[in-house]
Design a protein around this motif. Structure first.
Motif, PDB file in Angstrom:
ATOM      1  N   VAL A 173      57.188  66.969  76.581  1.00  0.00           N
ATOM      2  CA  VAL A 173      58.625  66.902  76.928  1.00  0.00           C
ATOM      3  C   VAL A 173      59.660  68.206  76.683  1.00  0.00           C
ATOM      4  O   VAL A 173      60.331  68.548  77.444  1.00  0.00           O
ATOM      5  N   ARG A 174      59.273  68.443  75.364  1.00  0.00           N
ATOM      6  CA  ARG A 174      60.105  69.577  74.872  1.00  0.00           C
ATOM      7  C   ARG A 174      59.982  70.746  75.731  1.00  0.00           C
ATOM      8  O   ARG A 174      60.936  71.688  76.067  1.00  0.00           O
ATOM      9  N   GLN A 175      58.618  71.056  76.240  1.00  0.00           N
ATOM     10  CA  GLN A 175      58.410  72.152  77.012  1.00  0.00           C
ATOM     11  C   GLN A 175      59.085  71.966  78.478  1.00  0.00           C
ATOM     12  O   GLN A 175      59.558  72.795  78.983  1.00  0.00           O
ATOM     13  N   ASP A 176      58.899  70.495  78.853  1.00  0.00           N
ATOM     14  CA  ASP A 176      59.681  70.294  80.025  1.00  0.00           C
ATOM     15  C   ASP A 176      61.105  70.566  80.351  1.00  0.00           C
ATOM     16  O   ASP A 176      61.719  71.194  81.181  1.00  0.00           O
ATOM     17  N   VAL A 177      61.660  70.244  79.026  1.00  0.00           N
ATOM     18  CA  VAL A 177      63.054  70.471  79.136  1.00  0.00           C
ATOM     19  C   VAL A 177      63.342  71.886  78.817  1.00  0.00           C
ATOM     20  O   VAL A 177      64.747  72.479  78.989  1.00  0.00           O
ATOM     21  N   GLY A 178      62.738  72.682  78.052  1.00  0.00           N
ATOM     22  CA  GLY A 178      62.974  74.021  77.727  1.00  0.00           C
ATOM     23  C   GLY A 178      63.969  74.378  76.839  1.00  0.00           C
ATOM     24  O   GLY A 178      64.510  75.266  76.590  1.00  0.00           O
ATOM     25  N   HIS A 179      64.199  73.267  75.824  1.00  0.00           N
ATOM     26  CA  HIS A 179      64.707  73.811  74.692  1.00  0.00           C
ATOM     27  C   HIS A 179      64.586  72.821  73.541  1.00  0.00           C
ATOM     28  O   HIS A 179      64.002  71.761  73.678  1.00  0.00           O
ATOM     29  N   GLU A 180      64.921  73.072  72.177  1.00  0.00           N
ATOM     30  CA  GLU A 180      64.738  72.617  71.184  1.00  0.00           C
ATOM     31  C   GLU A 180      65.302  71.068  71.183  1.00  0.00           C
ATOM     32  O   GLU A 180      66.462  71.208  71.631  1.00  0.00           O
ATOM     33  N   THR A 181      64.628  70.291  70.546  1.00  0.00           N
ATOM     34  CA  THR A 181      65.314  68.655  70.683  1.00  0.00           C
ATOM     35  C   THR A 181      65.499  68.269  69.143  1.00  0.00           C
ATOM     36  O   THR A 181      65.023  68.755  68.152  1.00  0.00           O
ATOM     37  N   GLU A 182      65.896  66.923  69.277  1.00  0.00           N
ATOM     38  CA  GLU A 182      66.333  66.495  67.793  1.00  0.00           C
ATOM     39  C   GLU A 182      65.144  65.391  67.250  1.00  0.00           C
ATOM     40  O   GLU A 182      65.582  64.225  67.333  1.00  0.00           O
TER      41      GLU A 182
END
Ligand code: MG
Length: 313
Positions: free
Chosen positions: A280-289
């Motif tokens: 999912v992190r790759q899908d959205v393309g940014h660091e997540t919480e």
């Protein structure tokens, strides 16, 4: 500590997570994500919402997603709606459970749905009638229950009144939502406890955001008040990535990690959830919480793993 033997986690990432992302995922990708979380052991998943596609273009294709997912009989696939039109779309897409949402705050209803609280509630009767005719199960959600960004503190009576409104409509499952991450543990404990005492036949959910870092503490507080149903979002998606300081729902993998350690059964496989969160992190393309995504698991993953290691030794 008062610990339940098991807890139910609803994966809300496909709805509350993806609705805030700039990157819009394809129908196929959403379908795969939903199937993946179910394969990881999730028994309740919020697959999207049937709201205005103009307001939430990220979820405009929930109808197609609903038709494409693999349905397992033991899994609950729910979608968020706010009015009759949403209920109609849900029925047409073959969804059997919806979460009907109203905000505890007058200003939030105005900004979110462009209607007053009374107007939103007035629309619920038609939804309930249509739902009853079509075998659609309706749960309720009260957003900004723990504080509103426009109004601040929400009087407790206002929340209990809304629970009463839902109850009198025949809704027996209600989510108390900390939409913008204003909840704190003693408040979560007190509101949850009072709500459970006043409405013993209602099954309560807590929907917590980690905007100010208190979501895990709030889960513990809710658990102490007897709550055993919590929403969480893969990779900790949610909130608005463009609003300064805003951040997401509590991350599913972080919650599972903690519950595994505490020997509270969820039926969800942590390793699989971590893999999904990475994707999912790759899908959205940014660091997540997500703390587990950032830090990784320690070697001895959980008491269960520790038990296993000890047995092997
Ligand atoms: Mg939310």
């Amino acid at each position: 500590m008062r610990l339940p033997e098991s807890m139910t986690i609803c994966e809300v990432g496909p709805r509350d997570g993806l609705q805030n992302e700039k990157q819009i995922l394809s129908v196929q990708r959403k379908i795969k994500l939903i199937n993946d979380v179910v394969n990881a052991g999730v028994k309740v998943v919020e697959i999207g919402s049937f709201v205005s596609p103009k307001a939430v273009p990220q979820l405009a294709d929930t109808d197609e997603v609903a038709k494409g997912i693999t349905r397992r009989p033991e899994v609950e696939y729910r979608a968020l709606i706010s009015n009759l039109k949403g209920a109609e779309r849900a029925i047409f897409a073959g969804i059997t459970k919806v979460k009907l949402t109203v905000s505890a705050s007058e200003s939030h209803n105005k900004s979110n749905w462009n209607r007053s609280t009374a107007e939103v509630i007035r629309g619920f009767d038609d939804v309930m009638e249509l739902a009853a005719k079509n075998g659609l199960e309706v749960s309720g959600a009260i957003s900004t229950a723990f504080g509103c960004p426009f109004e601040g503190n929400i009087p407790r009576e206002q929340i209990m009144d809304l629970i009463q409104t839902f109850s009198s409509m025949g809704v027996t499952e209600i989510s108390l939502s900390d939409t913008t991450g204003m909840a704190y543990p003693s408040q979560v404990y007190e509101i949850s406890k009072i709500a459970r005492e006043l409405f013993p036949s209602v099954r309560f959910w807590l929907h917590l955001h980690n905007t100010r870092g208190l979501s895990m503490a709030n889960i513990i507080a809710g658990m102490q008040a007897g709550i055993v149903r919590f929403d969480a979002s893969f990779a900790g998606l949610g909130g608005c990535p463009y609003a300064p300081g805003a951040s997401g729902n509590v991350a599913t993998e972080d919650v599972i990690y903690m519950l595994d350690l505490m020997n509270i059964y969820t039926g969800i496989n942590l390793n699989k959830m971590i893999e999904i969160a990475r994707d999912v992190r790759q899908d959205v393309g940014h660091e997540t919480e997500s703390f587990i995504l950032k830090a990784g698991k320690p070697l001895a993953l959980s008491t269960r793993d520790t038990d296993k290691l000890q047995r092997e030794v």
